[in-house]
Design a protein around this motif. Structure first.
Motif, PDB file in Angstrom:
ATOM      1  N   ALA A  23       0.857  -1.187   0.000  1.00  0.00           N
ATOM      2  CA  ALA A  23       0.000   0.000   0.000  1.00  0.00           C
ATOM      3  C   ALA A  23       0.890   1.233   0.000  1.00  0.00           C
ATOM      4  CB  ALA A  23      -0.917  -0.005   1.217  1.00  0.00           C
ATOM      5  N   PRO A  24       1.398   1.624  -1.157  1.00  0.00           N
ATOM      6  CA  PRO A  24       2.399   2.692  -1.177  1.00  0.00           C
ATOM      7  C   PRO A  24       1.869   4.084  -0.880  1.00  0.00           C
ATOM      8  CG  PRO A  24       1.847   2.007  -3.402  1.00  0.00           C
ATOM      9  CD  PRO A  24       1.162   1.046  -2.481  1.00  0.00           C
ATOM     10  N   PHE A  25       0.550   4.282  -0.936  1.00  0.00           N
ATOM     11  CA  PHE A  25       0.023   5.647  -0.826  1.00  0.00           C
ATOM     12  C   PHE A  25      -0.975   5.851   0.317  1.00  0.00           C
ATOM     13  CE2 PHE A  25       0.318   4.651  -5.519  1.00  0.00           C
ATOM     14  CZ  PHE A  25       1.636   5.051  -5.619  1.00  0.00           C
ATOM     15  N   SER A  26      -1.485   4.793   0.906  1.00  0.00           N
ATOM     16  CA  SER A  26      -2.626   4.930   1.809  1.00  0.00           C
ATOM     17  C   SER A  26      -2.317   5.669   3.100  1.00  0.00           C
ATOM     18  CB  SER A  26      -3.193   3.538   2.142  1.00  0.00           C
ATOM     19  OG  SER A  26      -3.858   2.987   1.035  1.00  0.00           O
ATOM     20  N   ASN A  27      -1.061   5.698   3.537  1.00  0.00           N
ATOM     21  CA  ASN A  27      -0.761   6.403   4.783  1.00  0.00           C
ATOM     22  C   ASN A  27       0.002   7.710   4.547  1.00  0.00           C
ATOM     23  OD1 ASN A  27       1.812   5.595   4.163  1.00  0.00           O
ATOM     24  ND2 ASN A  27       2.147   4.413   6.022  1.00  0.00           N
ATOM     25  N   THR A  28      -0.012   8.194   3.313  1.00  0.00           N
ATOM     26  CA  THR A  28       0.745   9.393   2.959  1.00  0.00           C
ATOM     27  C   THR A  28       0.372  10.579   3.836  1.00  0.00           C
ATOM     28  OG1 THR A  28       0.983   8.675   0.669  1.00  0.00           O
ATOM     29  CG2 THR A  28       1.214  11.023   1.094  1.00  0.00           C
ATOM     30  N   ARG A  29      -0.906  10.834   3.978  1.00  0.00           N
ATOM     31  CA  ARG A  29      -1.351  11.994   4.752  1.00  0.00           C
ATOM     32  C   ARG A  29      -0.954  11.865   6.220  1.00  0.00           C
ATOM     33  NH1 ARG A  29      -3.367  17.288   3.994  1.00  0.00           N
ATOM     34  NH2 ARG A  29      -4.125  17.940   6.030  1.00  0.00           N
ATOM     35  N   GLY A  89       2.602   6.053   9.992  1.00  0.00           N
ATOM     36  CA  GLY A  89       1.353   5.710   9.319  1.00  0.00           C
ATOM     37  C   GLY A  89       0.328   5.083  10.229  1.00  0.00           C
ATOM     38  N   SER A  90       0.557   5.159  11.528  1.00  0.00           N
ATOM     39  CA  SER A  90      -0.331   4.472  12.479  1.00  0.00           C
ATOM     40  C   SER A  90      -1.445   5.397  12.956  1.00  0.00           C
ATOM     41  CB  SER A  90       0.482   3.940  13.666  1.00  0.00           C
ATOM     42  OG  SER A  90       1.388   2.958  13.247  1.00  0.00           O
ATOM     43  N   THR A  91      -2.360   5.647  12.052  1.00  0.00           N
ATOM     44  CA  THR A  91      -3.602   6.325  12.413  1.00  0.00           C
ATOM     45  C   THR A  91      -4.765   5.439  12.004  1.00  0.00           C
ATOM     46  OG1 THR A  91      -3.802   7.447  10.273  1.00  0.00           O
ATOM     47  CG2 THR A  91      -2.554   8.594  12.001  1.00  0.00           C
ATOM     48  N   ALA A  92      -5.915   5.693  12.620  1.00  0.00           N
ATOM     49  CA  ALA A  92      -7.101   4.892  12.289  1.00  0.00           C
ATOM     50  C   ALA A  92      -7.427   5.008  10.803  1.00  0.00           C
ATOM     51  CB  ALA A  92      -8.286   5.341  13.139  1.00  0.00           C
TER      52      ALA A  92
END
Length: 409
Positions: free
Chosen positions: A104-110, A295-298
């Motif tokens: 998942a290269p983009f899902s935790n970008t923000r 990247g550890s957010t809900a």
């Protein structure tokens, strides 16, 4: 030794490391209900036992799927890394066994970008050290070594999805943004690309690292690079732990070449929450230490669960390998015939001709055919009449150089 199955969609799926419930929901919506979940990572015999009957597996960053482990899992057809990195998987060994790996290269970008932005403000205001002193009952009300971020220069090393988003957010706070990347990149906003790492280090008040783990990036920030940074500047690393020479960073902090740092990733990390954390940076109160939680957010974990589970389901259901990190990438429509045959083989001359010869000799009607290759692996997808599926499967498995063959009906 070629492997294969004619039972193309009845998968046994194992998810490790507490993967978000959205993965289960996505798999269930695609019709996959044989799913077992484990809350933690596994290793050794325990890992082999848990995956012995698995067709698809989902992991995060701690479970290590080495060549030795993969050799003991002949059923395994695909791996989903529910994170950005794939260093925990031997990608070459997986490819040689016909196993595509998805991530998942983009899902935790923000989520990563927001953490870095917060750390920039905290470091430049000297909050970590002041906070530590107050927790000990002290008091340090002073504007010394405390600055607004407006008008300061952020240097981004690695101008990819995360780097670009951080640059955009930082500009909203009034920062000047410069970046360095091994490729020419189109700047967003008013960001400027600098021609060398040295130029960036000399210009930046805050340096933020966003590069992958490769031989070229190992210890890319060492003693020489810290010496080249502006005196009194700050370092942030939310990329990979091997990118920074921690001992050299500690030395730069000790002599106050750097006034602080924020580190989220480390060369050696605990295997679980109960294991001790050791680093030379523990003694510095002007350093923000976080346990690999960029990247550890809900929101990020929910997005990752959906993204990677959807990729596994698409591969299982129709053979699509789009975005696989170690495998020929094929984006496939729904089968044109009534049956789809997936053939994975070593990329050697004449393989496609041998495949087509088998179909011709058996009188099998090919409705559609797709082929993609890497230097080592070839992937042929054949849509055929359903009544010809079994003979096609047996014929294709018998071809020398076949790695894996599967039927989707």
């Amino acid at each position: 030794m070629a492997t294969g199955t004619a039972n193309g969609r009845d998968f046994n799926i194992v998810l490790l490391e507490g993967i978000h419930a959205t993965a289960l929901e996505t798999l269930a919506a695609a019709g996959h209900t044989r799913v077992s979940s484990h809350a933690r990572s596994l290793a050794g015999d325990e890992l082999i036992a848990a995956l012995a009957e698995a067709d698809l597996v989902g992991i995060r960053s701690r479970t290590q799927l080495t060549a030795e482990v993969l050799a003991q899992l002949p059923r395994l057809a695909a791996i989903g890394c529910f994170c950005i990195g794939t260093n925990q998987v031997d990608l070459a060994a997986a490819a040689q066994r016909g196993i595509p790996v998805f991530n998942a290269p983009f899902s935790n970008t923000r989520s990563v970008a927001e953490l870095v932005l917060a750390e920039i403000v905290m470091l430049m205001r000297g909050i970590p050290e002041k906070n530590a002193l107050l927790h000990r009952g002290g008091w340090m009300k002073s504007a010394a070594n405390a600055w607004e971020v407006r008008g300061k220069t952020l240097g981004i090393i690695g101008y990819g999805h995360i780097g670009t988003q951080i640059g955009v957010l930082a500009e909203q706070l009034g920062m000047n943004v410069v970046f360095h990347d091994i490729e020419a990149k189109l700047p967003l906003g008013n960001a400027r690309q600098l021609g060398s790492l040295e130029a960036l280090l000399a210009a930046a008040d805050v340096v933020s690292l966003h590069v992958p783990e490769t031989p070229a990036t190992r210890d890319m920030m060492g003693a020489a690079q810290f010496a080249a940074m502006k005196p009194g500047s700050f370092l942030i690393n939310a990329s990979r732990g091997t990118v920074v020479d921690i001992d050299a960073l500690a030395a730069a902090l000790e002599r106050k070449q750097l006034l602080g740092a924020a580190i989220d990733v480390f060369p050696v990390e605990p295997k679980g929450n109960d294991d001790p954390f050791v680093t030379p940076l523990l003694r510095f109160e002007n350093v923000i230490l976080t346990p690999h939680i960029g990247g550890s957010t809900a929101e990020a974990q929910a997005n990752i669960g959906r993204e990677v589970a959807a990729k596994l389901a698409r591969y299982g259901d129709n053979g699509s390998t789009a975005t696989a990190v170690n495998f020929p990438q094929v984006t496939l429509p729904e089968p044109a015939g009534q049956c789809r045959i997936l053939h994975i083989h070593h990329n050697v001359p004449g393989m496609l001709a041998r495949i087509n010869e088998r179909f011709s000799a058996a009188g099998i009607n090919i409705v559609a055919q797709y082929l993609q290759t890497t230097p080592d692996i070839g992937y042929v997808v054949i849509d055929a009449d359903a009544d010809a599926s079994r003979v096609a499967f047996d014929e294709l498995k018998a071809i020398e150089g076949t790695i894996r063959c599967r039927i989707v009906c």
